[in-house]
Design an enzyme around this catalytic site. Structure first.
Site: not given
Length: 354
Positions: A179, A291
Site C-alpha cells: 500500500e 489483502e
C-alpha cells in the site's frame, strides 16, 4: 530453529529399499508420493495462488528495531502446516523495511534475514510459496520514497540485497511494497517499474507482485490522484520476463479501510470486483488480491462470499491471500487463526475459492 518436514525434505528415503516398501506398505507409499510431489509445487508452477497473510513480523512499527518475541514475531510453522492442510498454497509474509535494513542503502540485518530464511525453509518443506512483503506504505522511517531522505533508488537497493539472499524463484515471490500511500500514484508506478527493471537485469526470475498506488484499493482503481488513476498509471506497465501480477486490496466496510465490523451490500463488492477484472482483461494484466478480510458476522460473511465469487472463473485473477492470521492477533475480528472452537467461519467461504 525451523526444520523441514522429513518426508518432503528427504524425498521418502525408505522407498529406495525393497524392504522399506514392503514394511510400510502401499498406503504409505501413496502418501509419500503425494507429499514429495507437493513439495515440488512452487511460486512458478502456474497454479492459482490461494492463501493467507502471516502477521507478526510487521508489528510494532513504532518500536524500531524492536525486540523479537516481545514486540514482534515470525510465523509458527505449525500454523503454516495447518493452513496448508486446508488447501492453501501461498503465504504472504509482511515485514518492516527498517528491521531488515536498519540503515538506508546499508547491509541487511543478518538476524532478521535468518528469521525470514527460516520461514521460507518451513514453507519450502510444505511445498508452498512465500510472498516477501515489504509492509511500509511507501516510506522509510516516516519519509516517503522519492524524498531527499529516501531516494527512489533506495527501494531497488533493498530488493537487490534481498534477491542475493532469496535466490530461489520456486520458493519465494517478491511483493514490492504494501500500500504505497505516501507518494503519488504516478510516482509510485515509476518507482515500481524502475525497481522491477533492476531486478530483472540482476537475473531475478521471481514472480513479482506490483501493488497499485495509494491504498491499492480495487474500489478506487479508477479514481484520479493528481489527475492520474491506477488504471492510467499501470496501463503501460511492462515486465521483460512477463512474470508479474498487479496487487490490489479490497475490504468490505463502508470506507473500504478494513476497520469496521459492518459491511456494505455484497452486490456493490461484486461490481467492484467485476470492474477491475474488465480493466485487467482489456489491458492483459493479471491481478492478485493481496489483502481482504471481514469479521465473522452474517452480513460480512455474505460480503466475503461476494468477493470470492468475483474471482471465480475469471482468468484475470491469479490468486489471493486473506488478511490475516497469527497467534498474536488476540480477538482481532478478521483473524483466520484457529481457536478452541476450531477454524473460523471465514474459512468455509475461502475454501470455495481454492
Amino acid at each position: 530453529m525451523i526444520k523441514p518436514l522429513p518426508i518432503a525434505a528427504h524425498g521418502c528415503w525408505w522407498q529406495r529399499s525393497l524392504a522399506g516398501r514392503r514394511m510400510l506398505g502401499l498406503a504409505l507409499a501413496v502418501a509419500c508420493f503425494f507429499f514429495s510431489h507437493l513439495a515440488a509445487a512452487s511460486c512458478l508452477d502456474g497454479n492459482r495462488m490461494t492463501g493467507v497473510n502471516l502477521s507478526g513480523a510487521e508489528f510494532a512499527a513504532d518500536k524500531l528495531p524492536g525486540t523479537i518475541f516481545k514486540d514482534y514475531v515470525y510465523p509458527d510453522p505449525a500454523d503454516m502446516r495447518h493452513f496448508q492442510s486446508l488447501g492453501m498454497n501461498t503465504f504472504r509474509l509482511p515485514f518492516l523495511w527498517e528491521r531488515i535494513q536498519p540503515q538506508l542503502l546499508g547491509p541487511l540485518d543478518e538476524a532478521e534475514v535468518h528469521r525470514i530464511e527460516e520461514t521460507v525453509a518451513a514453507a519450502r518443506s510444505l511445498g508452498t510459496c512465500v510472498i516477501l512483503d515489504v509492509h511500509n506504505y511507501g516510506e522509510y522511517r516516516g519519509k516517503p520514497i522519492g524524498s531527499t531522505e529516501v531516494p527512489r533508488a533506495a527501494l531497488a537497493d533493498l530488493w537487490t540485497r534481498l534477491l542475493a539472499r532469496f535466490k530461489d524463484p520456486e520458493n519465494t515471490a517478491f511483493g514490492l511494497m504494501n500500500e504505497p500511500s505516501k507518494l503519488p500514484v504516478a510516482e509510485w508506478a515509476a518507482v515500481a517499474q524502475e525497481t522491477l527493471n533492476i531486478l530483472r537485469k540482476k537475473g531475478s526470475r521471481h514472480l513479482i507482485l506490483v501493488p497499485g498506488g495509494s491504498w491499492s484499493g480495487a474500489h478506487s482503481w479508477f479514481a484520479k490522484d493528481n489527475g492520474v488513476s491506477n488504471a492510467d498509471a499501470f496501463r503501460r506497465f511492462h515486465d521483460p520476463a512477463d512474470n508479474y501480477m498487479i496487487e490490489v486490496h479490497q475490504y468490505a466496510d463502508a470506507d473500504f479501510s478494513g476497520t469496521s465490523n459492518t459491511c456494505v451490500d455484497p452486490a456493490r463488492l461484486g461490481a467492484i470486483m467485476a470492474d477491475i477484472a474488465v480493466w485487467a482483461n482489456s489491458t492483459r494484466r493479471r491481478l492478485f488480491l493481496g489483502e481482504f478480510g471481514v469479521p465473522a458476522n452474517q452480513q460480512c460473511l455474505q460480503a466475503l462470499a461476494a468477493i470470492m465469487d468475483g474471482m471465480k472463473g475469471n482468468s484475470a485473477w491469479g490468486g489471493w491471500t486473506y488478511w490475516t492470521s497469527g497467534k498474536w492477533l488476540g480477538n482481532y475480528p478478521f483473524s483466520l487463526q484457529p481457536d478452541s472452537n476450531g477454524d473460523k467461519p471465514q474459512m468455509t467461504i475461502l475454501k470455495t475459492g481454492m
